[in-house]
Design an enzyme around this catalytic site. Structure first.
Site, PDB file in Angstrom:
ATOM      1  N   ARG A   1       0.830  -1.154  -0.083  1.00 17.51           N
ATOM      2  CA  ARG A   1      -0.046  -0.115  -0.114  1.00 17.51           C
ATOM      3  C   ARG A   1       0.867   1.234  -0.005  1.00 17.51           C
ATOM      4  O   ARG A   1       1.845   1.187   0.630  1.00 17.51           O
ATOM      5  CB  ARG A   1      -0.943  -0.040   1.175  1.00 17.51           C
TER       6      ARG A   1
ATOM      7  N   HIS B   1       0.265  -0.167  -9.851  1.00 21.91           N
ATOM      8  CA  HIS B   1      -0.518  -0.896  -8.886  1.00 21.91           C
ATOM      9  C   HIS B   1      -1.053  -2.410  -9.660  1.00 21.91           C
ATOM     10  O   HIS B   1      -2.174  -2.932  -9.682  1.00 21.91           O
ATOM     11  CB  HIS B   1      -1.837  -0.261  -8.329  1.00 21.91           C
TER      12      HIS B   1
ATOM     13  N   GLU C   1      -1.819   7.803  -4.839  1.00 26.05           N
ATOM     14  CA  GLU C   1      -2.299   7.114  -6.325  1.00 26.05           C
ATOM     15  C   GLU C   1      -3.888   7.157  -6.992  1.00 26.05           C
ATOM     16  O   GLU C   1      -4.275   7.148  -8.179  1.00 26.05           O
ATOM     17  CB  GLU C   1      -2.002   5.679  -6.426  1.00 26.05           C
TER      18      GLU C   1
END
Length: 334
Positions: A233, A294, A262
């Site tokens: 994360r 991601h 993000e």
């Protein structure tokens, strides 16, 4: 019943449609759920969201007012969801509590080896027929020390790969994983792990106690030639502090598949408009930094498992069943 799915990637759409075929209609949107798109959910009892959805108080109130009663999140993480508000609004919220840990662990190692062996720079050179080796010197992983921050399923998978490299294994977690201990891992305080590790990889969830676990103090403890990898994360790292250390010439390499700001950037094409995030813009300019969007979870195996779990979560909701995936049990069992 028609289900509305937000933030569906083009690769995912046929898989989602096939998984729900014969059970429910599914409308797939490539836009993410946020305050601007929330009105689209009006009239849909069940919606499905991605990890970058905004499920804060305002959005939850909007979709609840529009008739939504169930949210099926297609991810393990749920730090984007205000669970207290969801429960107050009697919204059922479910996530995917498990999918292939190998997808993320293998990608973390992909980032680690790419920055260690300067793969991006090397590939760029050879495209221009520049075959020099200057500046491409890497290091053997064998015999060096890896620090695994978080030794759950993904951390364990990462550790098994490190064991295959013949590395010294250090770990930090609130609970020791017997499988990692059996591989030879020594659990230490995180400060010792930061100071002694040649490679540090993060595999903890984003919780209040782990937010910015890698801040100025932690970064200062790390070796100047360490490699730092984050495929968990973005909020685990203080990005501003990391930029300051990189500007000082520290670290062999940094691999980031996640970024603390993000949302509104990752999974979107910003190539024609640029971004106004100065920290991210600076991060991607460092030659020893790789930023990906991601994608660590994004394998055929993992995505198939995520969709399968999402279909099951919907079925459980309609059958008034509880499962380990339920975060907010708004519907009570009879």
């Amino acid at each position: 019943m028609e289900i509305l799915a937000f933030g569906v990637q083009s690769d995912e759409k046929p898989l989602i449609e096939k998984a729900f075929a014969g059970q429910h209609e599914v409308r797939c949107l490539d836009v993410f759920l946020n305050k601007d798109t929330a009105p689209i959910a009006a009239g849909y009892e069940i919606i499905s969201t991605s990890v970058n959805a905004d499920l804060g108080s305002g959005v939850l109130q909007t979709i609840a007012a529009g008739g939504t009663q169930m949210i099926a999140q297609r991810s393990t993480g749920f730090n984007n969801i205000d669970l207290d508000v969801a429960e107050r609004l009697a919204l059922r919220v479910a996530r995917v509590s498990y999918y292939s840990p190998y997808a993320v662990a293998e990608f973390a190692w992909t980032l680690a080896m790419a920055v260690n062996r300067r793969i991006i720079r090397a590939a760029g050179r050879t495209r221009d027929f520049d075959f020099r080796l200057d500046g491409l010197l890497g290091r053997d992983m064998h015999g060096r020390t890896v620090g695994v921050v978080g030794t759950g399923k993904i951390g364990e998978a990462f550790t098994r790969i490190a064991h295959g490299f013949g590395m010294k294994l250090l770990g930090w977690d609130v609970v020791e994983n017997p499988a990692c201990v059996e591989l030879g891992m020594t659990y230490v305080e995180k400060e010792q792990l930061f100071a002694e590790s040649d490679l540090i990889s993060l595999h903890v969830p984003l919780l209040p106690e782990t937010r910015r676990i890698i801040g100025k103090d932690a970064l200062s403890l790390m070796k100047d030639d360490a490699i730092l990898i984050n495929s968990s994360r973005g909020g685990l790292i203080d990005s501003t502090a990391l930029v300051a250390e990189l500007r000082a010439g520290r670290f062999t390499g940094v691999g980031l598949d996640v970024y603390e700001a993000e949302a509104g950037l990752f999974f979107l094409d910003k190539s024609l408009e640029g971004i106004d995030d100065d920290t991210l813009a600076r991060l991607v300019t460092f030659p020893n930094v790789i930023v990906t969007s991601h994608q660590a979870y994004y394998t055929e195996d993992a995505v198939a498992q995520i969709i399968e779990a999402t279909v099951q979560n919907v079925a459980d909701y309609l059958a008034r069943r509880r499962s380990d995936n339920v975060l907010v049990p708004a519907l009570r069992e009879d």
